[in-house]
Design a protein around this motif. Structure first.
Motif, PDB file in Angstrom:
ATOM      1  N   ASN A  52      50.024  67.448  41.849  1.00 27.36           N
ATOM      2  CA  ASN A  52      49.493  66.725  40.409  1.00 27.36           C
ATOM      3  C   ASN A  52      48.450  67.600  40.072  1.00 27.36           C
ATOM      4  O   ASN A  52      48.240  68.061  38.787  1.00 27.36           O
ATOM      5  CB  ASN A  52      49.020  65.370  40.656  1.00 27.36           C
ATOM      6  N   ARG A  53      47.198  68.053  40.838  1.00 31.99           N
ATOM      7  CA  ARG A  53      46.333  68.632  40.477  1.00 31.99           C
ATOM      8  C   ARG A  53      46.803  70.145  40.274  1.00 31.99           C
ATOM      9  O   ARG A  53      45.984  70.938  39.454  1.00 31.99           O
ATOM     10  CB  ARG A  53      45.021  68.727  41.733  1.00 31.99           C
TER      11      ARG A  53
ATOM     12  N   ARG B  54      44.179  75.393  33.986  1.00 34.94           N
ATOM     13  CA  ARG B  54      42.996  76.293  34.603  1.00 34.94           C
ATOM     14  C   ARG B  54      42.133  77.002  33.635  1.00 34.94           C
ATOM     15  O   ARG B  54      42.750  77.793  32.870  1.00 34.94           O
ATOM     16  CB  ARG B  54      43.424  77.105  35.666  1.00 34.94           C
ATOM     17  N   LYS B  55      40.994  77.037  33.852  1.00 29.85           N
ATOM     18  CA  LYS B  55      40.128  77.966  33.337  1.00 29.85           C
ATOM     19  C   LYS B  55      39.875  79.289  33.968  1.00 29.85           C
ATOM     20  O   LYS B  55      39.580  79.004  35.262  1.00 29.85           O
ATOM     21  CB  LYS B  55      38.741  77.454  33.005  1.00 29.85           C
TER      22      LYS B  55
ATOM     23  N   VAL C   6      39.347  82.282  29.721  1.00 26.27           N
ATOM     24  CA  VAL C   6      40.733  81.700  29.029  1.00 26.27           C
ATOM     25  C   VAL C   6      41.485  80.530  29.824  1.00 26.27           C
ATOM     26  O   VAL C   6      40.980  80.433  30.787  1.00 26.27           O
ATOM     27  CB  VAL C   6      41.905  82.689  28.860  1.00 26.27           C
ATOM     28  N   ILE C   7      42.473  79.811  29.091  1.00 31.19           N
ATOM     29  CA  ILE C   7      42.965  78.595  29.458  1.00 31.19           C
ATOM     30  C   ILE C   7      44.289  79.166  29.903  1.00 31.19           C
ATOM     31  O   ILE C   7      45.220  79.738  29.338  1.00 31.19           O
ATOM     32  CB  ILE C   7      42.922  77.388  28.579  1.00 31.19           C
TER      33      ILE C   7
ATOM     34  N   ALA D 139      41.445  71.485  30.713  1.00 25.98           N
ATOM     35  CA  ALA D 139      41.538  72.426  31.731  1.00 25.98           C
ATOM     36  C   ALA D 139      40.284  72.301  32.905  1.00 25.98           C
ATOM     37  O   ALA D 139      39.201  71.946  32.262  1.00 25.98           O
ATOM     38  CB  ALA D 139      41.243  73.817  31.008  1.00 25.98           C
ATOM     39  N   ILE D 140      40.485  72.657  34.013  1.00 24.46           N
ATOM     40  CA  ILE D 140      39.350  72.800  35.020  1.00 24.46           C
ATOM     41  C   ILE D 140      39.270  73.981  35.710  1.00 24.46           C
ATOM     42  O   ILE D 140      40.201  74.883  35.489  1.00 24.46           O
ATOM     43  CB  ILE D 140      39.833  71.651  35.969  1.00 24.46           C
TER      44      ILE D 140
END
Length: 462
Positions: free
Chosen positions: A63-64, A69-70, A79-80, A269-270
């Motif tokens: 899931n993660r 993502r950044k 960027v994403i 995003a993370i």
């Protein structure tokens, strides 16, 4: 489940749990997988087992990985990066995932060798048994052709045992495509395929993959999504019945995990060292309310697993969306974004799949997904939700408090709120304070305008 913070005391980055990979230098005894959940109260033992712990860890790991993502580009700009159906994770996966794609393609081709019997049928087409027989007869050759030899012969240098790694893999693979006896398919079979992938992970089949979640994304987009396509063709071809369906009061008749992974695709995003977001959405992604609009679903199902799953519902059901899928319609009213929906899907997966006797009763346990008690498991807490488990031997319901909820570390805060009389749920199950039944939208003739998203969802989705 409440995600942990990204740092621990001492400002050390948190290590996100991942499914273990067995040490090939240590002896391992394989076990022919067997059914262990024979009665409603057995679910309590399952919730304290190593298998339950490992399933939860694997789901959260995958899931993660699907969360945007950044990242920093070559010019130093942030960027994403997003992960969609049809991206490189699916079209150009690492070799282990590519081999699994080829295996699924071969399994899909068996349908052409077992065409459905002609004529109208109310229930499943008996030709599905012919298809399943082909799979059963060829499953060993499929593993030999597409699985790495070190995986199939894992532990062969140790003392002789009756079971092998291939025996455990075969059991979960055969359990992934429905029941030849009942002519049905449901979330229990989907769970078996997840266990099949988990077995391969434990046996080291994916150690050559890329770091930072690329291997997991290969599995979700490059393997699990193609698996769902095979299953959907089976359902349409052989008119397979839903297994353990709640009717309109279930999330979905056949699958659950695409809603987990698909909602993760749309969260905010993370960075790589951040935990899974619990609310918020990626900028300019489709709003949750658009799941009720078929034209938007048709476009987004090409990219997103959540919309792809809803698109399949639209393929097999007619009538207003709010009428045949009221739970998904309720969820579409959540205003705190896809992160909130993803958090709720994790809770609901724990409650509606892993904690339900009709779903997990057919799951089998070997050495890789073990029935043994997890030494780190806390004693499950009493739960109204889990107390209502059927007794297979008596056909009666156990007394309240006789069974228990889950206290696994990966599933903290995942117990469902008490439901009112009648149907199990009538609103998004993670909405706090919504413990009583809420009636569905008023029935309208097919073809009339869909009612607007209910205003009561606003502000009640915490």
């Amino acid at each position: 489940m409440e995600a942990p913070s990204s740092t621990q005391p001492g400002n050390q980055a948190i290590q996100f749990p991942t499914l273990e990979i067995l040490n090939p230098t240590e002896p391992h005894t394989f076990i022919n997988p067997a059914k262990r959940i024979n009665d409603g109260p057995d679910v309590k033992a399952f919730l304290k087992s190593k298998a339950y712990r490992d399933i939860g860890t694997f789901v959260l790991q995958l899931n993660r990985a699907m969360c945007p993502r950044k990242v920093t580009d070559q010019d130093g700009n942030e960027v994403i990066k997003t992960f969609q159906i049809g991206s490189e994770s699916e079209t150009q996966p690492a070799e282990p995932a590519r081999k699994l794609q080829q295996m699924l393609s071969k399994i899909n081709s068996f349908i052409d060798e077992a065409p459905p019997d002609p004529g109208p049928r109310r229930f499943g087409n008996v030709s599905f048994r012919k298809w399943y027989k082909l799979l059963d007869e060829r499953v060993q050759s499929l593993l030999d052709e597409y699985m790495p030899e070190p995986v199939l012969k894992y532990g062969s240098t140790s003392k002789h045992t009756e079971a092998t790694a291939a025996d455990e893999l075969k059991a979960y693979l055969l359990g992934s495509f429905g029941s030849q006896q009942r002519l049905d398919y449901g979330t229990g079979h989907e769970l078996s395929f997840l266990a099949f992938l988990g077995c391969l992970w434990k046996l080291g089949a994916f150690q050559d993959g890329n770091p930072n979640g690329d291997t997991e994304r290969n599995l979700v987009l490059g393997v699990f999504e193609p698996y769902l396509r095979v299953v959907r063709r089976l359902i349409l071809t052989y008119n397979l019945e839903p297994a353990g369906s709640h009717g309109v009061w279930g999330l979905d008749d056949h699958s659950f995990l695409p809603y987990v992974f698909g909602s993760a695709q749309l969260t905010r995003a993370i960075k790589e060292d951040e935990p899974m977001p619990l609310e918020g959405s990626l900028f300019r992604v489709p709003k949750p309310a658009l799941v009720a609009k078929s034209d938007h679903v048709e476009e987004e199902r090409k990219r997103n697993m959540y919309f792809s799953a809803i698109g399949f519902i639209n393929d097999v059901k007619t009538g207003p969306f709010w009428e045949h899928s009221p739970i998904l319609f309720d969820i579409s009213g959540v205003r705190d974004g896809w992160g909130k929906i993803n958090k709720g899907m994790i809770k609901m997966f724990n409650a509606e799949v892993l904690s339900k006797f009709p779903v997990v009763q057919h799951f089998t346990f070997g050495s890789l997904f073990s029935w043994d008690q997890d030494p780190g498991a806390a004693e499950p807490q009493n739960s109204i939700h889990l107390a209502n488990q059927p007794r297979a031997s008596q056909g009666t319901m156990p007394a309240p408090g006789g069974a228990a909820g889950t206290a696994a570390p990966w599933a903290q805060a995942t117990s469902m709120p008490p439901s009112g009389p009648g149907v199990p749920y009538s609103t998004a199950p993670w909405i706090s304070g919504q413990s009583s039944m809420r009636p569905p939208p008023p029935t309208r003739p097919t073809g009339t305008q869909m009612p607007p998203i209910r205003s009561w969802a606003k502000g009640n989705n915490r």
